[in-house]
Enzyme design. Structure first.
Site, PDB file in Angstrom:
ATOM      1  N   ASP A  74      12.795 -21.681  -7.112  1.00 33.17           N
ATOM      2  CA  ASP A  74      13.715 -22.739  -7.056  1.00 33.17           C
ATOM      3  C   ASP A  74      13.889 -23.593  -6.105  1.00 33.17           C
ATOM      4  O   ASP A  74      14.944 -24.414  -5.424  1.00 33.17           O
ATOM      5  CB  ASP A  74      15.140 -21.965  -7.010  1.00 33.17           C
ATOM      6  CG  ASP A  74      15.317 -20.892  -8.032  1.00 33.17           C
ATOM      7  OD1 ASP A  74      14.832 -21.202  -9.212  1.00 33.17           O
ATOM      8  OD2 ASP A  74      15.879 -19.856  -7.961  1.00 33.17           O
ATOM      9  N   LYS A  89      -3.130 -20.781  -2.503  1.00 32.56           N
ATOM     10  CA  LYS A  89      -2.160 -19.751  -2.854  1.00 32.56           C
ATOM     11  C   LYS A  89      -0.807 -19.874  -2.531  1.00 32.56           C
ATOM     12  O   LYS A  89      -0.483 -19.707  -1.344  1.00 32.56           O
ATOM     13  CB  LYS A  89      -2.485 -18.106  -2.427  1.00 32.56           C
ATOM     14  CG  LYS A  89      -4.218 -18.026  -2.611  1.00 32.56           C
ATOM     15  CD  LYS A  89      -4.975 -18.062  -1.701  1.00 32.56           C
ATOM     16  CE  LYS A  89      -6.453 -17.643  -1.645  1.00 32.56           C
ATOM     17  NZ  LYS A  89      -7.255 -17.884  -0.849  1.00 32.56           N
ATOM     18  N   LYS A 122      -6.337 -16.159   7.422  1.00 34.10           N
ATOM     19  CA  LYS A 122      -6.793 -17.588   8.029  1.00 34.10           C
ATOM     20  C   LYS A 122      -5.690 -17.867   8.806  1.00 34.10           C
ATOM     21  O   LYS A 122      -4.699 -18.557   8.714  1.00 34.10           O
ATOM     22  CB  LYS A 122      -7.047 -18.510   6.846  1.00 34.10           C
ATOM     23  CG  LYS A 122      -7.880 -18.223   5.809  1.00 34.10           C
ATOM     24  CD  LYS A 122      -7.463 -17.272   4.712  1.00 34.10           C
ATOM     25  CE  LYS A 122      -8.203 -17.232   3.232  1.00 34.10           C
ATOM     26  NZ  LYS A 122      -9.739 -16.510   3.705  1.00 34.10           N
ATOM     27  N   HIS A 155      -9.439 -10.701   6.112  1.00 29.32           N
ATOM     28  CA  HIS A 155      -9.469 -12.021   5.298  1.00 29.32           C
ATOM     29  C   HIS A 155      -8.657 -13.041   5.759  1.00 29.32           C
ATOM     30  O   HIS A 155      -8.352 -14.190   5.054  1.00 29.32           O
ATOM     31  CB  HIS A 155      -9.142 -11.687   3.806  1.00 29.32           C
ATOM     32  CG  HIS A 155      -9.304 -12.727   2.392  1.00 29.32           C
ATOM     33  ND1 HIS A 155      -8.222 -13.124   2.182  1.00 29.32           N
ATOM     34  CD2 HIS A 155     -10.451 -13.161   2.000  1.00 29.32           C
ATOM     35  CE1 HIS A 155      -8.536 -14.005   1.032  1.00 29.32           C
ATOM     36  NE2 HIS A 155      -9.831 -13.923   1.212  1.00 29.32           N
ATOM     37  N   HIS A 212      -8.546 -23.272  -4.009  1.00 34.47           N
ATOM     38  CA  HIS A 212      -8.471 -22.046  -3.327  1.00 34.47           C
ATOM     39  C   HIS A 212      -6.806 -21.851  -2.827  1.00 34.47           C
ATOM     40  O   HIS A 212      -6.867 -20.909  -2.174  1.00 34.47           O
ATOM     41  CB  HIS A 212      -9.444 -22.256  -2.129  1.00 34.47           C
ATOM     42  CG  HIS A 212      -9.688 -21.043  -1.321  1.00 34.47           C
ATOM     43  ND1 HIS A 212      -9.648 -20.647  -0.158  1.00 34.47           N
ATOM     44  CD2 HIS A 212     -10.258 -19.838  -2.041  1.00 34.47           C
ATOM     45  CE1 HIS A 212      -9.848 -19.346   0.147  1.00 34.47           C
ATOM     46  NE2 HIS A 212     -10.299 -18.875  -0.803  1.00 34.47           N
TER      47      HIS A 212
END
Length: 477
Positions: free
Chosen positions: A226, A221, A397, A395, A219
């Site tokens: 670099d 993201k 967190k 949505h 889950h």
């Protein structure tokens, strides 16, 4: 039924019951709780025909093989990161005299680092613009990891950018969760590979013991450019995260843009997952690059079902227990375990300002229904305040403790994040940053309605029955 058919059927039934018996032993030995062990064992023994497939899909509590793969295949980057972790103390924040802060360091297996420039990215436009601009400036490589990637306007914008950067000689690593991104076609993925993008699914069913396990998800993201820039938070890549969903309209989410030593920890997390998916060792930049005049001290906490302890649950419990004045949490889901419920109640009894912000509109019905039960169970008179965010879907967190500690990442306040998903949170110790999170959340609370914890008692019998039934499924929500 003739004798031969009867004999064949008897043998098949005996084999199923024997398999159920052996699987029941596995459930007793490995289930997380005694209640779960008893439930699985009884069902596997007496109803193996239906229970065996469900156990193979949902019964495992640990992700098999990941730890061994990490240990065997990551020695090259482990050697490289010893400088970051141990030797180069110039970027490490020393909290050896603060046992309360050392808890997170021991959970994370990363040190606190200072001199980080960390910026809140509120909602999709700010997040995607920041990520797009960073990728546009890439000189060596781009790492992109996501749970959901859509073949839509947002997705195509980034595919075009990544394809162009790959043609310019920039190495592009793309890691996605095959369950979250199940809608991606083989043609779409092959086109990306042919354009020069190195792309892999996380492979949650790879490895001994995981073959039928569809319950584990990656889950996380994360975007790293670099080794100097990183983005992490709640947003996947798709049009709905820009507020373009016909179902939800507005989409409320939060991400972080990071420059400084903390980027290295996010890069390390990506590389561990990349090892699992590809067995490859990318060559990356390990220059910590502290940011001058940046005052944010931060720690990156990866968490998941391959950990030796339940890192995510312990992270939340510790954060709540450390609160002296307030604990504010924004999460799309509220399906906590008993430890988190008790921690929230104790914080309220200590006199802390405890607030939980949830969405008004559901994206997953079972989780939404379960939240009514857990709100009612957690509430202590008026000491814990629950809020439902009104416009669109919430949505984000986000966690805020007192005046100096805030955290943003991918983990929800539910059992799936606590025990089944690979998640990641960034905890920031900084009064100015905590103030910016406070201001952001106060603006969100203005768009909420305060929830009556007893509102479930005023609903219809059928609604309450649905809530009770959904609660029984909370271990896999």
């Amino acid at each position: 039924m003739d004798l031969e058919s009867f004999t064949t059927l008897s043998i098949v039934l005996a084999m199923i019951h024997t398999l159920g018996l052996f699987t029941a032993v596995d459930a007793i030995m490995t289930a997380r709780t005694s209640q779960g062990a008893i439930a699985w064992a009884l069902l596997l023994i007496f109803v193996p025909y239906l229970t065996l497939p469900f156990y193979w899909i949902f019964g495992r509590s640990k992700f098999k093989g990941y730890v061994n793969t990490r240990r065997v295949r990551s020695r090259n980057i482990k050697d490289n990161t010893q400088t970051f972790r141990v030797v180069d103390v110039s970027v490490v924040a020393d909290f050896s005299d603060r046992p309360d802060l050392l808890v997170l360091e021991r959970l994370a297996d990363f040190p606190y680092t200072h001199s980080n420039d960390i910026r809140l990215l509120v909602n999709g436009q700010a997040t995607f613009d920041a990520i797009y601009d960073a990728i546009e400036e890439a000189k060596e490589y781009v790492m992109l990891q996501t749970y959901i990637f859509r073949d839509d306007g947002v997705g195509q914008r980034f595919v075009e950018l990544l394809t162009r950067k790959a043609k310019e000689g920039i190495t592009v690593y793309f890691l996605y969760d095959e369950i979250g991104s199940y809608q991606l076609s083989r043609t779409f993925l092959n086109d990306m590979r042919e354009s020069g993008i190195q792309i892999h699914a996380f492979h949650t069913t790879r490895g001994k013991g995981n073959r039928f396990q569809l319950n584990f998800r990656n889950h996380r993201k994360i975007v790293v450019v670099d080794g100097q820039f990183a983005a992490v938070g709640g947003l996947n890549f798709g049009d709905e995260y820009m507020g373009l969903s016909k179902r939800f309209g507005a989409w409320r989410d939060t991400h972080l843009a990071i420059r400084g030593p903390a980027v290295q920890a996010l890069q390390w997390s990506f590389l561990e997952d990349w090892y699992w998916a590809s067995a490859e060792t990318p060559h990356v930049n390990w220059d910590e690059a502290p940011v001058e005049n940046a005052e944010n001290t931060a720690i990156v906490v990866p968490m998941g079902p391959a950990d030796t302890v339940e890192t995510c649950g312990l992270f939340f419990v510790h954060a709540i227990n450390s609160a002296e004045k307030r604990i504010w949490i924004a999460s799309p889901y509220f399906v906590p375990d008993k430890q988190v419920i008790c921690a929230l109640q104790l914080a309220a009894l200590r006199g802390c300002d405890v607030r939980i912000m949830l969405p008004e509109r559901p994206d997953h019905l079972l989780v939404y229904l379960s939240s009514f039960h857990f709100i009612h169970e957690t509430a202590i008179a008026d000491r814990i305040a629950f809020y439902r965010y009104q416009p669109g879907f919430l949505h984000q967190k986000v966690l805020l403790v007192d005046d100096k500690f805030a955290s943003v990442g991918t983990a929800n306040l539910d059992n799936r994040s606590f025990r089944l998903n690979f998640e990641i949170m960034v905890a920031i110790f900084s009064e100015p940053f905590a103030k910016s999170v406070e201001e952001m959340l106060l603006a969100d609370f203005e768009k909420c309605r305060k929830v009556d914890p007893n509102e479930i008692l005023h609903r219809s019998f059928w609604f309450r029955l649905g809530v009770s039934g959904s609660r029984l499924m909370s271990p896999v929500q």
